[in-house]
Write an enzyme that holds these catalytic residues in place. Structure first.
Site, PDB file in Angstrom:
ATOM      1  CB  SER A 160      -0.971  -0.016   1.207  1.00 43.35           C
ATOM      2  OG  SER A 160      -1.663   1.031   1.122  1.00 43.35           O
ATOM      3  N   GLY A 206       1.575  11.645   4.191  1.00 46.25           N
ATOM      4  CA  GLY A 206       0.649  12.187   4.779  1.00 46.25           C
ATOM      5  C   GLY A 206      -0.825  11.874   4.097  1.00 46.25           C
ATOM      6  CG  ASN A 224      -2.618   2.585   7.089  1.00 52.36           C
ATOM      7  OD1 ASN A 224      -2.084   2.398   8.129  1.00 52.36           O
ATOM      8  ND2 ASN A 224      -2.229   3.562   6.283  1.00 52.36           N
ATOM      9  CB  CYS A 233      -4.727   6.781  11.096  1.00 51.32           C
ATOM     10  SG  CYS A 233      -4.258   6.309   9.235  1.00 51.32           S
ATOM     11  N   GLY A 251       8.236  -5.600   4.470  1.00 50.85           N
ATOM     12  CA  GLY A 251       9.027  -4.685   4.891  1.00 50.85           C
ATOM     13  C   GLY A 251      10.609  -4.846   4.221  1.00 50.85           C
ATOM     14  CB  THR A 305      10.706   0.744  -0.445  1.00 59.11           C
ATOM     15  OG1 THR A 305       9.879   1.163   0.718  1.00 59.11           O
ATOM     16  CG2 THR A 305      11.809   1.736  -0.450  1.00 59.11           C
TER      17      THR A 305
HETATM   18  C1  LIG Z   1       6.072   6.386   0.246  1.00 59.65           C
HETATM   19  C2  LIG Z   1       5.348   5.215   1.170  1.00 59.65           C
HETATM   20  C3  LIG Z   1       3.980   5.469   0.929  1.00 59.65           C
HETATM   21  C4  LIG Z   1       3.343   4.494   2.057  1.00 59.65           C
HETATM   22  N1  LIG Z   1       1.880   4.876   2.245  1.00 59.65           N
HETATM   23  C5  LIG Z   1       1.080   3.838   2.943  1.00 59.65           C
HETATM   24  C6  LIG Z   1      -0.206   3.839   2.690  1.00 59.65           C
HETATM   25  O1  LIG Z   1      -0.749   4.707   2.291  1.00 59.65           O
HETATM   26  N2  LIG Z   1      -0.960   2.842   3.806  1.00 59.65           N
HETATM   27  C7  LIG Z   1      -0.229   1.687   4.200  1.00 59.65           C
HETATM   28  O2  LIG Z   1      -0.801   0.888   4.927  1.00 59.65           O
HETATM   29  N3  LIG Z   1       1.174   1.750   4.073  1.00 59.65           N
HETATM   30  C8  LIG Z   1       1.869   2.643   3.453  1.00 59.65           C
HETATM   31  N4  LIG Z   1       3.250   2.498   3.382  1.00 59.65           N
HETATM   32  C9  LIG Z   1       3.728   1.207   4.129  1.00 59.65           C
HETATM   33  C10 LIG Z   1       4.300   0.168   2.945  1.00 59.65           C
HETATM   34  O3  LIG Z   1       2.946  -0.123   2.501  1.00 59.65           O
HETATM   35  C11 LIG Z   1       4.980  -0.897   3.775  1.00 59.65           C
HETATM   36  O4  LIG Z   1       4.287  -1.438   4.858  1.00 59.65           O
HETATM   37  C12 LIG Z   1       6.088  -0.440   4.196  1.00 59.65           C
HETATM   38  O5  LIG Z   1       6.713   0.554   3.256  1.00 59.65           O
HETATM   39  C13 LIG Z   1       7.238  -1.556   4.301  1.00 59.65           C
HETATM   40  O6  LIG Z   1       7.414  -2.185   3.303  1.00 59.65           O
HETATM   41  P1  LIG Z   1       8.756  -1.810   2.154  1.00 59.65           P
HETATM   42  O7  LIG Z   1       9.952  -1.985   2.924  1.00 59.65           O
HETATM   43  O8  LIG Z   1       8.634  -3.111   1.255  1.00 59.65           O
HETATM   44  O9  LIG Z   1       8.234  -0.672   1.540  1.00 59.65           O
HETATM   45  C14 LIG Z   1       4.001   3.230   2.533  1.00 59.65           C
HETATM   46  C15 LIG Z   1       5.316   3.131   2.337  1.00 59.65           C
HETATM   47  C16 LIG Z   1       5.979   4.155   1.629  1.00 59.65           C
HETATM   48  C17 LIG Z   1       7.491   4.025   1.540  1.00 59.65           C
END
Ligand SMILES: Cc1cc2nc3c(=O)[nH]c(=O)nc-3n(C[C@H](O)[C@H](O)[C@H](O)COP(=O)(O)O)c2cc1C
Ligand SMILES: Cc1cc2nc3c(=O)[nH]c(=O)nc-3n(C[C@H](O)[C@H](O)[C@H](O)COP(=O)(O)OP(=O)(O)OC[C@H]3O[C@@H](n4cnc5c(N)ncnc54)[C@H](O)[C@@H]3O)c2cc1C
Ligand SMILES: Cc1cc2nc3c(=O)[nH]c(=O)nc-3n(C[C@H](O)[C@H](O)[C@H](O)COP(=O)(O)OP(=O)(O)OC[C@H]3O[C@@H](n4cnc5c(N)ncnc54)[C@H](O)[C@@H]3O)c2cc1C
Ligand SMILES: Cc1cc2nc3c(=O)[nH]c(=O)nc-3n(C[C@H](O)[C@H](O)[C@H](O)COP(=O)(O)O)c2cc1C
Ligand code: FES
Ligand code: FES
Lengths: 273, 324, 324, 273
Positions: B27, B78, B133, B136, B250, B273
């Site tokens: 997400s 945000g 999520n 918040c 993650g 990411t």
């Molecule tokens: C730019 C960005 C925006 C994100 N926005 C959300 C979001 O809107 N809702 C959510 O549940 N997680 C959000 N996340 C968290 C990711 O879904 C994920 O849980 C977290 O980044 C760890 O995984 P990764 O290391 O593969 O990114 C966001 C992460 C990033 C980097």
């Protein structure tokens, strides 16, 4: 014209003043490229601690490849500057919205600050090919930070150079020389630091002519999925939105960018808190 | 995208719903899928987990919204987004028309807002699952993040559960003293599964301006840097709740990273990411994961889930040729 | 090691004790200093924070005790050490004879054991300060880690405080829902300062053996990967308790990393994992830090502490030439 | 003889079977080196996501430099194998306790498994220089994993080669041929996998002769500060301690290492739980 992710072989690495020009074999990207678009380069290899791509304006292209010109400002650009011919880079492009060319021939002014000159060279070529006279103003902090002056002199009808320290051309800012260049002009194009773009857009609007500015915001993905690269831009409906500069930009009409509010979320933006 | 040499069935089942593969987009890292279409075939993935959507349109935080860190990044977007109405009108249909499974992530500031979002999503075409999520701030509890309180998290999950009958996953934050406590509370309130983990709270300082890099000061840390923490959370939650499906995430950027999550107890994974470094990452990771599973003799994705907990005999150290 | 161009006085004061410089070795990453002597002049540093010592000798955990992760590492040493008696007979005198300031780290399984250790250290030559490693399971509270409970942490700090009059720092764990809550509790119980942070709990899975890499399954994550989390903790604690000195640590490997910690609110820093990559790291980091402070016009180390919180006017973006 | 941290220029990179031999300009390390010691090489550059040094036996040295021979088994060794002459590496060494040479000339047997042969070449040279006849047994999984056979044949009086798959020398393990080699021998030296060392130590003890074994435990620091590299070793006082193999090893008397308990903390170890 859709963007592609390609493995691009480095064909040439050249130092140009304070910049490094990289020529990359990337025919698929070159095929779709238009002035003002950019490419996003992965840095550091597949286990790199640097996760994010670095974005650079397309400074030129031909059938075989593309050229980007970069200033070394941090670890990623330092890594790119150390590449050698034969190395292979992971490149995504062409990305973003290009400059719009005028519908019919008219005199255009192109204003570049520092490496903001990069996209102006192919833009000047495209404008000239479309029958538009081109006046260019290129500025930088000092002579070594000027870019593409020689190329500009080959393409443009006039080239005015400024430097903050007077080490080349006229001492001062490009925005100082711009007012004198606007007589009889159809469109003003600009790429460079945000403060310069704001000044250019203001001067163009004051002279009653449209401007197109290529902005530069920190980008994590470059392809529209992360929402890090936004700035307040007024839409066709007159409402301000936090708009992705990688997807809906980097080129925007100068009168649509809320320069005074960059780095904030204006209270009248859609969804503002 | 799947290597034809791979005989393994890529499908996975989460809380009774079958998905085409074990890898999802995370997400907030894939918008609602469309922008990634030039780089991969979304239809081969498990599905697209969409950016968390809220009731109303949201402008998000001022820039700078990101900072690159060692093997990671901080973000403070945000929750910028179009609001549920525009999402239902534009984003979800785009996925549905292409037969791409949509896992819709929702976010709110009160349990009631979450419940309302779930109600709006009821019966939406293409909706396969909800991810909630809960990282918040809860306006009704002095801004404490729902995910940091077992009671707050349970309120949200109960409110959502009441409104919808697709599977509902609660997305847990690692920034808690006892993640198992929160996990249990979510499951007791009706969560069908758990997404583990959201970002860790972090800060970066700009040594030129002498100020925080992010306009919001703090941001969420993601990327390979956090993988050990994510695996630990998956490990702990799976050990405590072995029958509850986990969507692990993650720091995944390779098939072997994803395999670590399965072995630790995740039933499927999300890639976040890594997409920024490689827009084709989810498909690549899925292909590498399936190949790695096959090389290790697994006949189905589900067979690998939780294996590292040691209910089966350990293996000799074996080289599978995919380690480098 | 200090660049002669640097006019800045390197000394720092922590809870009334003056140390020669702002950089210390981190507990458990420099043993008791001696092994690093071939690689740097320990006498130029703020001091050596010794590996946490317990009452009795301790064999620690079985191997494997470490796993390398992206920009980080996991360790599960299990506090192997000689016990307080051998430490007082051998390690501390070695430091004292060389005039190297010793910050002795202590660990125990009950508040009483911590108190006893402090009593044994009372008046020990060379002892400049105590760092209390409260990331240990509390045998009297179902094994919950002291650092994860405000009450448990306070019990330990009170027990130590009663026994000794050198400054006492409590070393906080990031693995809590609210680190400020624990920080306040430690200070209320008599801590003179706070060491921020200890490692994050993590797991790594070996995709060849299909088992956890570490024999202990979980280990502590350290290194640059955790720097954003460490800075966030320092930021939060300094914001809440601006007068309490902080020894900051977590992922520092350059002078600019150290500067980020000062700007976020640390009065001095420890360098840990970076020593494994570069045994001369603490001296190098101190030299780089002092140079960076001077380049930014600071007249004393203390002037930079907490600056990022913005009590002074922000600076224009300036290039100092040390960013690459 | 104390260890030093040096910036060592790569002089030569050569592929040798499955191995890569790196020759490094490191006179300070070479000056103090003794057989059985090792060097710790930083990998990936100063922003590397790989924080830990990689340790390699000193496979040879002369006035100007040292040689290490490595098998590519992971990211760090893959990075090292990609180095080119002129690159500069950050190297710490010489580290650890060397093999002890006999007080007076006696026949010695040297047993190496895989890259465990690396330190045996300089050891054989030192023993020969001290007047000791040398018999070597070198084993590996297959022919391409054998190391230093040619060098051994130049130095040692006899060289016996084994491979698990029979692709070179005798099919089987070095420990199979060892019993026949022990007649009239003073000391047995060994370096290789833990199981091989255990077998060698057992056979030597059974034949009533001392052995010295160079162990290999995962090391985070290599210099004695982290306590990751421990194994249960019996001290002079007869008590078992979890002993650092980087500082007190990697060479230990074969009868002091509690091979059966490696990977555990024996209940009778000092400070055992
Ligand atoms: C730019 C960005 C925006 C994100 N926005 C959300 C979001 O809107 N809702 C959510 O549940 N997680 C959000 N996340 C968290 C990711 O879904 C994920 O849980 C977290 O980044 C760890 O995984 P990764 O290391 O593969 O990114 C966001 C992460 C990033 C980097
Ligand atoms: C559309 C666009 C076109 C650009 N064209 C050029 C060009 O032609 N020539 C050129 O020299 N530079 C150009 N830039 C700026 C260039 O992307 C940055 O200088 C570069 O990313 C810095 O990377 P670094 O690793 O050296 O710095 P670091 O500070 O280490 O970068 C850290 C992170 O911040 C991002 N970042 C840092 N500075 C900038 C910046 N100024 N703009 C955007 N992101 C930034 C990086 O991408 C990276 O993710 C352009 C930027 C954009 C957005
Ligand atoms: C005293 C000593 C001497 C050695 N001599 C040689 C030699 O001459 N030639 C040679 O090819 N190899 C030698 N090794 C093994 C070599 O250190 C590892 O193969 C190498 O560290 C693996 O690094 P990697 O990045 O490729 O693997 P990765 O698995 O990515 O390494 C991850 C981490 O684990 C550690 N590690 C992994 N495998 C080993 C191992 N087998 N031993 C110790 N640490 C390990 C690494 O140092 C690193 O910190 C020696 C090891 C020791 C301790
Ligand atoms: C191998 C190792 C052993 C450690 N041992 C201790 C210890 O005994 N006591 C303690 O308080 N912290 C210990 N730590 C934690 C460090 O002191 C430090 O808080 C943490 O590693 C973060 O800093 P770094 O990223 O600079 O290493 C240890 C860390 C490592 C890597
Ligand atoms: S850079 Fe990711 S959306 Fe623009
Ligand atoms: S490797 Fe660190 S103590 Fe031996």
């Amino acid at each position: 014209m859709t963007a592609a992710q390609v493995a691009a072989t480095v064909m040439d690495v050249r130092r140009k003043g304070d910049y490094v020009a990289l020529r990359l074999a990337a025919p698929r990207i070159a095929a779709g490229a238009r002035p003002g678009q950019f490419a996003a380069l992965a840095v550091g290899g597949s286990d790199s601690p640097m996760l994010l791509r670095r974005c650079f304006s397309l400074a030129g292209w031909d059938a075989g490849g593309i050229e980007v010109v970069l200033a070394v400002t941090g670890r990623g650009t330092a890594w790119l500057a150390r590449r050698r011919p034969g190395d292979v880079l992971d490149v995504v492009g062409p990305l973003g919205q290009p400059f719009r060319l005028p519908e019919r021939p008219q005199t255009c002014v192109l204003v570049g600050g520092g490496y903001g000159a990069a996209p102006l060279v192919p833009l000047a070529a495209a404008l000239r090919a479309a029958g538009c006279p081109v006046r260019m103003a290129l500025g930088a902090a000092g002579a070594s930070r000027l870019m593409a002056v020689a190329a500009a002199e080959q393409i443009a009808d006039t080239v005015t150079v400024t430097t903050d320290d007077g080490s080349a051309g006229r001492r001062g800012r490009v925005s100082d020389v711009l007012p004198d260049m606007l007589t009889g002009v159809g469109t003003v194009y600009a790429c460079g630091p945000m403060a310069m773009l704001a000044a250019v857009a203001r001067l163009a609007a004051g002279a009653g002519m449209p401007s197109q500015v290529a902005v530069e915001e920190s980008m994590a993905c470059g392809v529209g999925v992360c929402m890090t690269c936004v700035l307040p831009v007024i839409g066709d409906d007159g409402r301000t939105r936090m708009t992705r500069s990688c997807l809906d930009g980097p080129v925007f009409p100068g009168d649509r960018v809320r320069f005074e509010a960059v780095g904030t979320v204006p209270a009248d933006a859609v969804g503002a808190p | 995208m799947t290597d034809p040499a791979v005989r393994l069935d890529p499908a996975v089942s989460l809380a009774g719903v079958t998905f085409r593969g074990p890898v999802f987009t995370a997400s907030g890292c894939a918008a609602a899928g469309r922008e990634l279409a030039p780089y991969l075939d979304l239809g081969t993935l498990g599905g697209v987990v969409t950016k968390s959507v809220m009731r109303a349109p949201r402008a998000g935080r001022p820039t700078p919204r990101m900072a690159e860190t060692a093997s990671g990044m901080l973000n403070s977007i945000g929750l910028q987004g179009p609001g549920i109405e525009a999402f239902l009108a534009g984003d979800l249909p785009w996925l549905a028309e292409r037969g791409i499974a949509a896992v819709v992530s929702i976010a709110g500031h009160s349990a009631q807002e979450y419940g309302e979002l779930a109600r709006r999503l009821r019966g939406a075409p293409g909706l396969a699952m909800l991810e909630v999520n809960i990282s918040c701030p809860n306006v009704e509890s002095r801004g404490q993040v729902f995910a940091c309180s077992a009671a707050g998290a349970a309120d949200v999950m109960a409110a959502v559960r009441r409104e919808i009958d697709v599977p509902v996953f609660a997305k847990l934050s690692p920034d808690v003293t006892d993640i198992v406590d929160i996990a249990r509370s979510c499951v007791a309130a009706g969560a069908d599964g758990l997404s583990v983990i959201n970002t860790l709270l972090g800060v970066a300082i700009d040594t030129r301006t002498l100020r925080p890099v992010l306009s919001a000061v703090t941001g969420g840390l993601s990327g390979p840097a956090i993988k050990p923490v994510a695996l630990r959370c998956v490990w702990q939650v799976h050990a405590a709740l072995p029958t509850v499906p986990i969507l692990g995430m993650g720091g995944i950027r390779s098939g072997l990273d994803a395999l670590e999550f399965l072995l630790a107890g995740a039933s499927a994974v999300s890639v976040g990411t890594a997409i920024f470094a490689d827009p084709g990452a989810p498909a690549r990771v899925q292909c590498e994961l399936l190949t790695a599973l096959a090389a290790r003799g697994f006949g189905a994705v589900a067979e690998a889930v939780g294996v590292a907990h040691g209910l089966t005999a350990p293996r000799e150290v074996v080289a599978y040729g995919d380690e480098l």
